[in-house]
Design a protein around this motif. Structure first.
Motif, PDB file in Angstrom:
ATOM      1  N   LYS A  93       2.830  34.964 -12.520  1.00  0.00           N
ATOM      2  CA  LYS A  93       3.476  36.308 -12.742  1.00  0.00           C
ATOM      3  C   LYS A  93       2.674  37.359 -12.740  1.00  0.00           C
ATOM      4  CE  LYS A  93       6.558  33.281 -15.592  1.00  0.00           C
ATOM      5  NZ  LYS A  93       6.899  32.896 -16.886  1.00  0.00           N
ATOM      6  N   ASN A  94       1.363  37.477 -12.921  1.00  0.00           N
ATOM      7  CA  ASN A  94       0.542  38.725 -13.103  1.00  0.00           C
ATOM      8  C   ASN A  94       0.580  39.270 -11.752  1.00  0.00           C
ATOM      9  OD1 ASN A  94       0.132  38.288 -15.671  1.00  0.00           O
ATOM     10  ND2 ASN A  94      -1.718  37.163 -15.337  1.00  0.00           N
ATOM     11  N   PHE A  95       1.004  38.787 -10.694  1.00  0.00           N
ATOM     12  CA  PHE A  95       0.847  39.477  -9.177  1.00  0.00           C
ATOM     13  C   PHE A  95       2.139  40.067  -9.004  1.00  0.00           C
ATOM     14  CE2 PHE A  95      -2.587  36.599  -8.265  1.00  0.00           C
ATOM     15  CZ  PHE A  95      -3.114  36.752  -7.214  1.00  0.00           C
ATOM     16  N   SER A  96       3.078  40.215  -9.933  1.00  0.00           N
ATOM     17  CA  SER A  96       4.416  40.629  -9.783  1.00  0.00           C
ATOM     18  C   SER A  96       5.285  39.754  -9.001  1.00  0.00           C
ATOM     19  CB  SER A  96       4.509  42.133  -9.322  1.00  0.00           C
ATOM     20  OG  SER A  96       4.378  42.134  -7.728  1.00  0.00           O
ATOM     21  N   GLU A  97       6.663  40.048  -8.825  1.00  0.00           N
ATOM     22  CA  GLU A  97       7.365  39.332  -8.164  1.00  0.00           C
ATOM     23  C   GLU A  97       7.157  38.902  -6.685  1.00  0.00           C
ATOM     24  OE1 GLU A  97      12.602  39.065  -7.184  1.00  0.00           O
ATOM     25  OE2 GLU A  97      11.532  40.557  -8.707  1.00  0.00           O
ATOM     26  N   ARG A  98       6.614  40.038  -6.098  1.00  0.00           N
ATOM     27  CA  ARG A  98       6.435  40.002  -4.503  1.00  0.00           C
ATOM     28  C   ARG A  98       4.944  39.983  -4.058  1.00  0.00           C
ATOM     29  NH1 ARG A  98       9.934  39.812  -0.662  1.00  0.00           N
ATOM     30  NH2 ARG A  98       8.307  40.961   0.725  1.00  0.00           N
ATOM     31  N   GLY A  99       4.359  39.802  -5.508  1.00  0.00           N
ATOM     32  CA  GLY A  99       2.852  40.041  -5.250  1.00  0.00           C
ATOM     33  C   GLY A  99       2.008  39.425  -4.055  1.00  0.00           C
ATOM     34  N   PHE A 100       2.345  38.052  -4.005  1.00  0.00           N
ATOM     35  CA  PHE A 100       1.833  37.394  -2.631  1.00  0.00           C
ATOM     36  C   PHE A 100       2.294  37.899  -1.443  1.00  0.00           C
ATOM     37  CE2 PHE A 100       1.202  32.969  -5.110  1.00  0.00           C
ATOM     38  CZ  PHE A 100       0.377  33.519  -5.605  1.00  0.00           C
ATOM     39  N   GLN A 101       3.301  38.104  -1.321  1.00  0.00           N
ATOM     40  CA  GLN A 101       4.017  38.762  -0.013  1.00  0.00           C
ATOM     41  C   GLN A 101       3.290  40.134   0.214  1.00  0.00           C
ATOM     42  OE1 GLN A 101       5.630  37.079   2.144  1.00  0.00           O
ATOM     43  NE2 GLN A 101       5.604  35.194   0.571  1.00  0.00           N
ATOM     44  N   ASN A 102       3.012  41.063  -1.055  1.00  0.00           N
ATOM     45  CA  ASN A 102       2.708  42.246  -0.644  1.00  0.00           C
ATOM     46  C   ASN A 102       0.998  42.135  -0.104  1.00  0.00           C
ATOM     47  OD1 ASN A 102       4.826  43.556  -1.516  1.00  0.00           O
ATOM     48  ND2 ASN A 102       4.186  43.901  -3.302  1.00  0.00           N
ATOM     49  N   LEU A 103       0.497  41.101  -0.971  1.00  0.00           N
ATOM     50  CA  LEU A 103      -0.939  40.856  -0.308  1.00  0.00           C
ATOM     51  C   LEU A 103      -1.059  40.331   0.947  1.00  0.00           C
ATOM     52  CD1 LEU A 103      -3.913  40.247  -1.441  1.00  0.00           C
ATOM     53  CD2 LEU A 103      -3.288  38.026  -1.928  1.00  0.00           C
ATOM     54  N   LEU A 104      -0.168  39.586   1.404  1.00  0.00           N
ATOM     55  CA  LEU A 104       0.040  38.792   2.778  1.00  0.00           C
ATOM     56  C   LEU A 104       0.054  39.996   3.976  1.00  0.00           C
ATOM     57  CD1 LEU A 104      -0.274  36.451   4.930  1.00  0.00           C
ATOM     58  CD2 LEU A 104       2.244  36.265   4.219  1.00  0.00           C
ATOM     59  N   LYS A 105       1.102  41.001   3.487  1.00  0.00           N
ATOM     60  CA  LYS A 105       1.363  42.338   4.224  1.00  0.00           C
ATOM     61  C   LYS A 105      -0.045  43.164   4.439  1.00  0.00           C
ATOM     62  CE  LYS A 105       4.910  45.588   4.749  1.00  0.00           C
ATOM     63  NZ  LYS A 105       6.095  46.312   4.079  1.00  0.00           N
ATOM     64  N   GLU A 106      -0.495  43.211   3.359  1.00  0.00           N
ATOM     65  CA  GLU A 106      -1.906  44.196   3.312  1.00  0.00           C
ATOM     66  C   GLU A 106      -2.664  43.478   4.396  1.00  0.00           C
ATOM     67  OE1 GLU A 106      -3.137  44.927  -0.454  1.00  0.00           O
ATOM     68  OE2 GLU A 106      -1.349  45.900  -1.079  1.00  0.00           O
ATOM     69  N   LYS A 107      -2.877  42.265   4.079  1.00  0.00           N
ATOM     70  CA  LYS A 107      -4.213  41.386   4.802  1.00  0.00           C
ATOM     71  C   LYS A 107      -3.816  41.346   6.312  1.00  0.00           C
ATOM     72  CE  LYS A 107      -6.493  39.045   1.259  1.00  0.00           C
ATOM     73  NZ  LYS A 107      -7.748  39.597   1.614  1.00  0.00           N
ATOM     74  N   PHE A 158      -0.992  30.567   5.416  1.00  0.00           N
ATOM     75  CA  PHE A 158      -2.449  30.856   6.267  1.00  0.00           C
ATOM     76  C   PHE A 158      -3.310  30.541   5.235  1.00  0.00           C
ATOM     77  CE2 PHE A 158       0.355  34.430   8.035  1.00  0.00           C
ATOM     78  CZ  PHE A 158       0.320  33.894   9.176  1.00  0.00           C
ATOM     79  N   TYR A 159      -4.214  29.431   5.790  1.00  0.00           N
ATOM     80  CA  TYR A 159      -5.200  28.966   5.092  1.00  0.00           C
ATOM     81  C   TYR A 159      -6.250  29.781   4.523  1.00  0.00           C
ATOM     82  CZ  TYR A 159      -8.831  25.469   4.020  1.00  0.00           C
ATOM     83  OH  TYR A 159      -9.804  24.745   3.266  1.00  0.00           O
ATOM     84  N   ASP A 160      -6.439  30.811   5.307  1.00  0.00           N
ATOM     85  CA  ASP A 160      -7.781  31.736   5.022  1.00  0.00           C
ATOM     86  C   ASP A 160      -7.168  32.655   3.661  1.00  0.00           C
ATOM     87  OD1 ASP A 160      -5.859  32.684   6.714  1.00  0.00           O
ATOM     88  OD2 ASP A 160      -7.307  34.030   8.008  1.00  0.00           O
ATOM     89  N   VAL A 161      -5.809  32.820   3.795  1.00  0.00           N
ATOM     90  CA  VAL A 161      -5.461  33.855   2.771  1.00  0.00           C
ATOM     91  C   VAL A 161      -5.323  32.874   1.693  1.00  0.00           C
ATOM     92  CG1 VAL A 161      -3.606  35.119   2.024  1.00  0.00           C
ATOM     93  CG2 VAL A 161      -4.266  35.303   4.292  1.00  0.00           C
ATOM     94  N   ARG A 162      -4.700  31.584   1.744  1.00  0.00           N
ATOM     95  CA  ARG A 162      -4.537  30.889   0.516  1.00  0.00           C
ATOM     96  C   ARG A 162      -5.987  30.593  -0.149  1.00  0.00           C
ATOM     97  NH1 ARG A 162      -1.749  27.159   3.812  1.00  0.00           N
ATOM     98  NH2 ARG A 162      -3.534  25.430   3.145  1.00  0.00           N
TER      99      ARG A 162
END
Length: 225
Positions: A58-72, A22-26
């Motif tokens: 790496k600072n986002f943790s292993e599933r950091g991006f996916q967790n962020l996407l899930k929350e959004k 998703f462009y807006d999340v990116r």
């Protein structure tokens, strides 16, 4: 030190490769990465840019991006349905309540003209399936166009599910009603009310979707939406 377009594109490509379509999340994540990298480049202009992107990830943790996407995603869906419900309520306030009443009255008159009420409700069910099919076709051809995906507009599938479930529920009511119940005007009116409410809610969802699309176009004027 301000990043170049090439460097920003490099960050964007990396985040895209990590599954953020998703462009807006990116864009939000790119801004976050860019701020950190600019600070690092101010201190050391010779750092390995690609490696620093990986280090920040790496600072986002292993599933950091996916967790962020899930929350959004949860946040966007919550706002969408809240806005849709608010729009839905307007159909029962002036001046839209006049449209609602006229629409219901029109269907009521058509129902009175058709002797076999079961046939009438089956026709309503068919019209619902036609709506779903039309919506699916429109969504399909839109997706074929080469354009960016936006989380704020990723409600097509949800709308199809809502409409489809509503039609299935409506059709189930029709199937399980016996011949005697179709002779009862109260039952017929109740089912007709359910149909009108479902249609108005779909209308509300579609209106909110169009409003969101307009906002996205204004925010990203150079991006094909």
């Amino acid at each position: 030190m301000e990043l170049s377009k090439e460097q920003l594109l490099q960050i964007d490509n990396y985040i895209f490769s990590c599954g953020i379509k998703f462009y807006d999340v990116r864009t939000e994540i790119v801004d976050h990465f860019a701020n950190i990298l600019e600070q690092k480049l101010d201190k050391n202009q010779d750092l390995n840019f690609r490696q620093e992107i990986i280090n920040i990830h790496k600072n986002f943790s292993e599933r950091g991006f996916q967790n962020l996407l899930k929350e959004k995603t949860k946040s966007v869906q919550k706002r969408f349905y809240k806005a849709s419900f608010k729009h839905f309520i307007t159909f029962f306030k002036l001046p839209k309540i006049i449209i609602t009443g006229a629409f219901f009255y029109g269907l009521l008159e058509v129902m009175h003209l058709i002797e076999d009420k079961e046939v009438f409700f089956q026709l309503l069910t068919v019209s619902g399936y036609v709506t779903v099919f039309s919506f699916f076709l429109i969504s399909y051809f839109k997706k074929k166009k080469k354009k960016e995906l936006f989380l704020a507009l990723d409600m097509n599938n949800n709308l199809v599910i809502i409409i489809n479930n509503a039609i299935i529920y409506f059709n189930t009511i029709t199937i399980f009603r016996n011949e005697e119940s179709f002779l009862n005007p109260i039952y017929n009116n109740i089912q007709l009310v359910i149909f009108v409410l479902a249609l108005l809610f779909y209308w509300s969802c579609q209106s909110v979707y169009n409003q969101n699309k307009k906002i996205v176009k204004e925010q990203y004027p150079n991006i094909l939406v």
